[in-house]
Every structure is written in C-alpha cells, then in structure tokens.
Enzyme design. Structure first.
Site, short mmCIF file in Angstrom:
data_model
loop_
_atom_site.label_atom_id
_atom_site.label_comp_id
_atom_site.label_asym_id
_atom_site.label_seq_id
_atom_site.Cartn_x
_atom_site.Cartn_y
_atom_site.Cartn_z
N GLY A 56 0.61 -1.08 0.24
CA GLY A 56 0.12 0.14 -0.11
C GLY A 56 1.03 1.29 -0.03
O GLY A 56 1.89 1.30 0.37
N HIS A 90 3.74 4.49 2.68
CA HIS A 90 5.11 4.07 3.49
C HIS A 90 6.26 4.93 2.59
O HIS A 90 7.50 4.54 2.75
CB HIS A 90 5.54 2.48 3.25
CG HIS A 90 4.12 1.71 3.84
ND1 HIS A 90 3.65 1.97 5.03
CD2 HIS A 90 3.37 0.98 3.03
CE1 HIS A 90 2.80 1.20 5.37
NE2 HIS A 90 2.58 0.46 4.21
N LYS A 97 5.81 -8.27 2.07
CA LYS A 97 5.81 -8.20 3.40
C LYS A 97 4.60 -8.96 4.02
O LYS A 97 3.78 -9.12 3.10
CB LYS A 97 5.53 -6.71 3.87
CG LYS A 97 6.73 -5.66 3.32
CD LYS A 97 6.32 -4.42 3.74
CE LYS A 97 5.13 -3.63 3.46
NZ LYS A 97 5.16 -3.55 1.94
N HIS A 113 1.19 0.53 9.38
CA HIS A 113 -0.19 0.99 8.92
C HIS A 113 -1.21 1.88 9.89
O HIS A 113 -2.27 1.74 10.00
CB HIS A 113 -0.98 -0.44 8.49
CG HIS A 113 -0.24 -1.17 7.26
ND1 HIS A 113 0.52 -2.22 7.67
CD2 HIS A 113 -0.34 -0.76 6.10
CE1 HIS A 113 1.02 -2.79 6.51
NE2 HIS A 113 0.55 -1.84 5.54
N GLY A 148 22.10 44.08 14.78
CA GLY A 148 20.68 43.72 14.22
C GLY A 148 20.05 44.53 13.37
O GLY A 148 19.09 44.13 12.69
N GLY A 166 11.85 39.83 24.38
CA GLY A 166 13.18 40.35 24.52
C GLY A 166 12.97 41.86 25.44
O GLY A 166 14.02 41.51 26.52
#
Length: 565
Positions: free
Chosen positions: A55, A58, A106, A220, A477, A549
């Site tokens: 399916g 995955h 699987k 699943h 800054g 700040g």
C-alpha cells in the site's frame, strides 16, 4: 483532517506522477500504479527482476527503491491497502525476462494473497517467479509464531541485498535463497509517539495521551503491543535493542547492519540521537556495527516514531550492501565512522596564571549578577510563553542558559566591572545559540570596553556603558527604537536614568527610574508593529503581545535595582 491532497481516490496516482517528474530513469504503467525502471534492456537480455510493493503511505517505499541495484518495479496500492493481483501481474510482465522475477512481499494477508496469485499466473505464462516473505517484526515474538509476524522496515535490507545480487547477474534460485536467509535473520521493532490519519478515513487510527508512547507497532497506523509513558530517547533505544538482540543469531564476529527508520514525522535530529545511542549500546554489548543507515526508509504517513532493524552480516551480505546504487531513497554508503573525529577549536588565549585582585565593587558585582540569574530562571516559563505567541518559543530556555552562564563564572570574573562584562559576554556567547546570545554578547563586550581598566565604575560610567551596549545591539541587528525589540526597553530605560540623574536623584533612585521605564517600554511594545525578528513574520498578529526580549530586559533590570536598594 488537514492533508495536502485533492481527492483521496486519486492521491496515489497524483503522488506517483509528481515523483516521476523528477525521475527520468523511471516510468509509470498506464493502467496500473506500477513504477518500473525505464532503462531495462530487451527481455531476453534482462537479469532477474526484483519486484516489491504494498500500500501507499510508506514513502519513500516502495517506488523510491526502483533503480539499478535495487528494485526493477514497485507496485503501489491505495493507502495501507495491498495492490491488486492485476497490478502485481502487470509489474511482473513489464520487467521480467527468461531469468525470472523475485517478489519481495511483506507478511500481510492481502499482500501474500495478491502477490501469491500473481506469481501463480505468471508461472503459468512461463515466467519463473520466486516469492520471499519478510516477517521481521520482533515485537510480536510472544504473540504469534515466527511465520505470522509482520513485515516492516527490515524489508528495505532485502530490497538492497536481492537487487544487488540481481545486478551482479546471480540466478533466481540463488537470489531467492539469499533473500530468504537474510529475511529469516533480520529483526525490527518500532515505537510510535503519535498516530497517523489515512486520507480516505479522515480520523486518527487510534488515540495516545500526551505523555504516552506505543511500543511494537507496525507500519499501518495500528496499535502496538503495549503502551508506556514517554521516556528519554536512550531508554527507549535500550528497550528496543533488548528485544532485538535477544531475537537475532549473530555470526561469530557479531557483525551487524543497522537501520534507524523514521515513521514519517520524526525530525532528523531525533533519528540521529537514536542512531548515536544505538551504536554506542550495541558496541557495549560486543557487537560490531559494520554499516548503519538513518532516515525515512519505510514510513506510516505522518506518524511520529522510529524503528530499529538489526541484520547479522557475513561477507557476502556486506559486499552486496556496499554495491553502489543510484536510487533516491537509499541514503549514503552506510559507513560507520567511530569514534567520530573531534578536533579542538582555536580559542582566544587567556592567561589563567595571572591572578586578578578583588576590586572594591566585587561583592556588588557578584550579588547583582546572581540576582539577574535568579530572576531569569524564575521567568523562564513566562518568557517562553510570550516568545511562543510571536516567535519560536525559545527565549525562556535561552535566558535560563544565560543564567547558568552567570553561575558558571569563575571568581576572577567578579574582580572588576570590565572582567565581569567581558567574561559574561564570552559565557553567553557560548551558552545561547539563538539570536539572544549574539545580541547580549555584543552588548556586554562593548560595555566592557567602556569600562576598561576601571577597578570601580561611577554611575556616569555605568550609564555610558549601558548606552554603548544598546547601541551594539542596534548595530548588530539593524533595529531601532519602535521596531518592537529589546531596544524598546533599553533605550527608554537609559533616557529615564539620564533624566533622573539630571534632576539630582541619587544613583539608586536613578536606576530604579531606569528599571521602571524599561518595564513601561516593554509593556508598550505590545502596541508596536514588529519590524525586526521573528515577530515581523506574523505582522499585526503580534499586536497585543509584549515583546519577549523587551520583557526580559525589564526583568533583569528590576533584579539589579533590587540589589542596589
């Protein structure tokens, strides 16, 4: 349900079409959701085809493993739903030749039935087909017989081993024997930290409490074999490895390959932590981890969690794992480099042999610094909450790390104002990695420069250093007053300090005025449109929330004022 899809009925096809737009070496069958190699020779010249699938949901499995040295084709069903018999048969017909095909399946009922029937039909058509069932889920050891266990992430190792053997030209019987032997030897176990949502269902597959995890789940979205309270990553790894190492039969030299697999929503940071401890723990048990991979290999949609796979190695398996493959989902060569290389950095020279005498302000400097540390620790939650509303939420933790840096200062740091500010600049620079660290480090360093050589600073000298610190923050800054930053507390604080001094107030009263003005400025920042920092990314949604700040500045200034009183 929030998903970046259109109609759930067409999500798988649309996913494959999008993925193949960046994979010119792959092709998509017109009538089925089957991805095949686009570079195969004519059927008579083909090597053994290795085909897998299951399916969707995955990803990157299974289509991500199609390419030289791994899969010849991947068959993709609807999300968490086995592909049909006709889809599997179409894949076998599309990529197989006289050498035949190996189907890697699987261990789920739907996959076994549909791949099995497709194999029967293909054999009737004259195509040699072998099937290998992968049942590597060690969590089910006490619940079902070995042949009933689920196939999970260890399947990827079988893709690699079988695909590499096929690329070398090995015959079908040999590849099937190799794959069955490896499948019998490998073991996997997973842990989920949350659930996932299947698009066609629209609801979580099960529920977990905020502090709960699920051990031994599949791929699943199903529940695991037991539930536990959340615990540190190292403890989770130890529990998984205890099960896995009790299940495997290692070779005499105890060589292993390890696969740390994310279940879909686990960040690389957390996967790397799991890998690091797994390598350390396995080494402590006497195992030799020759190869290891870490990333998303077989997921369960957006489920947070991880699985660990152990594969005992012999020389042939190691050689096949080392064979190069260009497929997109097989990440790196798996080389384990332990111990890792750690080299010393070039540090500034500090002559620790020269004693720095205590200055006349040493006791006051220490008391003020420790008061700031206590205040910042006490405000960690408040600052984190404020920052989380308009930023990334790390301010509280950053200020707590700054508090720890204060407490880690050596006695010599409190000798003079200059040594305190300079050493604290270096301390916060190392302790705080976010933007607060560089800003405070620059501010403290420039302030230290203003007080260079002074055993005892006057109020005027402290005030000059304070303004220099604020200017350093602005220079670094690019922000100014009114931009909704810490400057909206610092600059009003300095102005009030200067004004109170000019009015003849004593130094203590003047600094109290500064602290009060800083608090008022911090609260007023809630009315400002952010023009700097992360808050600027959300625009007017930050209005009504004081800048974290600026609030932090008000907190430590109040703490200093309390010491001066």
């Amino acid at each position: 349900m929030k998903k970046l899809i259109n109609d759930p009925r067409f999500a798988v096809r649309e996913m494959l079409e999008g993925a193949l737009a960046l994979a010119p070496s792959l092709a998509l069958l017109a009538e089925e959701n089957v991805v095949i190699r686009n570079d195969l020779p004519d059927a008579p010249q083909r090597r053994v085809a290795v085909i897998s699938g299951g399916g969707a949901g995955h990803e990157p499995a299974h289509a991500g493993y199609v390419g030289p040295g791994m899969l010849s084709a991947a068959v993709v069903g609807d999300v968490f739903t086995s592909p049909s018999v006709d889809a599997v048969l179409a894949a076998v017909r599309a990529v197989s030749g006289p050498a035949g095909a190996l189907l890697v399946v699987k261990n789920y009922t739907g996959d076994r039935l549909n791949f099995g029937l497709a194999a029967e039909i293909a054999r009737e058509e004259g195509i040699p087909v072998e099937i290998v069932i992968v049942a590597d889920d060690a969590a089910l050891a006490s619940l079902v017989a070995p042949e009933r266990r689920r196939g999970i992430a260890g399947t990827v190792f079988i893709h690699k081993l079988a695909g590499a053997a096929a690329e070398r030209g090995a015959p079908l019987a040999d590849i099937a024997s190799l794959a069955r032997s490896a499948s019998s030897d490998l073991r996997t176990m997973g842990v989920g930290l949350g659930t996932c949502i299947v698009p066609a269902v629209g609801l979580p597959s099960f529920s977990l409490g905020a502090e709960e995890i699920e051990f031994g789940l599949g791929i699943h979205g199903e529940k695991g074999v037991r539930r536990s309270a959340i615990k540190p990553a190292n403890e989770i790894v130890e529990e998984i490895l205890a099960v896995l190492t009790g299940e495997i039969t290692p070779s005499a030299d105890k060589r292993l390959a390890v696969l740390v697999n994310g279940l879909g929503a686990t960040p690389p940071m957390e996967l790397a932590i799991v890998l690091g401890h797994a390598l350390k723990s396995l080494g402590g048990m006497g195992f030799s981890v020759s190869r290891a991979w870490c990333g998303n290999f077989m997921t369960a949609l957006e489920m947070p969690g991880v699985s660990i796979t152990l594969l005992p190695l012999d020389d042939r398996r190691l050689q096949l794992l080392d064979d190069a493959t260009p497929v997109s989902a097989w990440q790196g060569d798996g080389q384990v480099r332990l111990p890792i290389t750690i080299v010393p950095g070039a540090a500034a020279h500090v002559d620790q042999g020269v004693p720095v005498p205590r200055g006349p302000q040493s006791d006051l400097l220490r008391a003020g610094a420790l008061a700031v540390a206590d205040a910042l620790d006490g405000a960690e939650a408040e600052l984190g909450d404020l920052d989380g509303k308009a930023g990334d939420g790390d301010l509280g933790a950053s200020m707590a790390r700054g508090a720890a840096a204060i407490r880690n200062l050596a006695d010599r740091s409190f000798a003079t104002p200059e040594t305190l500010l300079a050493d604290l600049s270096a301390g916060v620079r190392r302790a705080i990695a976010g933007s607060s660290g560089p800003f405070y480090a620059a501010a403290l360093l420039r302030a230290a420069g203003q007080l260079r050589g002074l055993d005892c600073a006057t109020e005027a000298q402290w005030r000059t250093a304070f303004l220099a610190a604020a200017q350093a923050i602005s220079d670094l800054g690019g922000a100014g007053r009114g931009d909704r930053t810490m400057l909206d507390a610092l600059l009003p604080g300095h102005e009030a300090w200067q004004q109170a001094t000019d009015q003849g107030q004593n130094p203590v009263a003047a600094f109290f005025a500064a602290a009060a003005a800083a608090h008022a400025g911090a609260m007023a920042s809630a009315t400002l449109m952010p023009r700097a920092g992360r808050a600027s990314y959300i625009g007017d949604r930050a209005i009504g929330i004081p800048d974290g700040g600026a609030v932090a500045v008000a907190i430590w200034m109040k703490a200093i004022a309390g010491v001066l009183e």
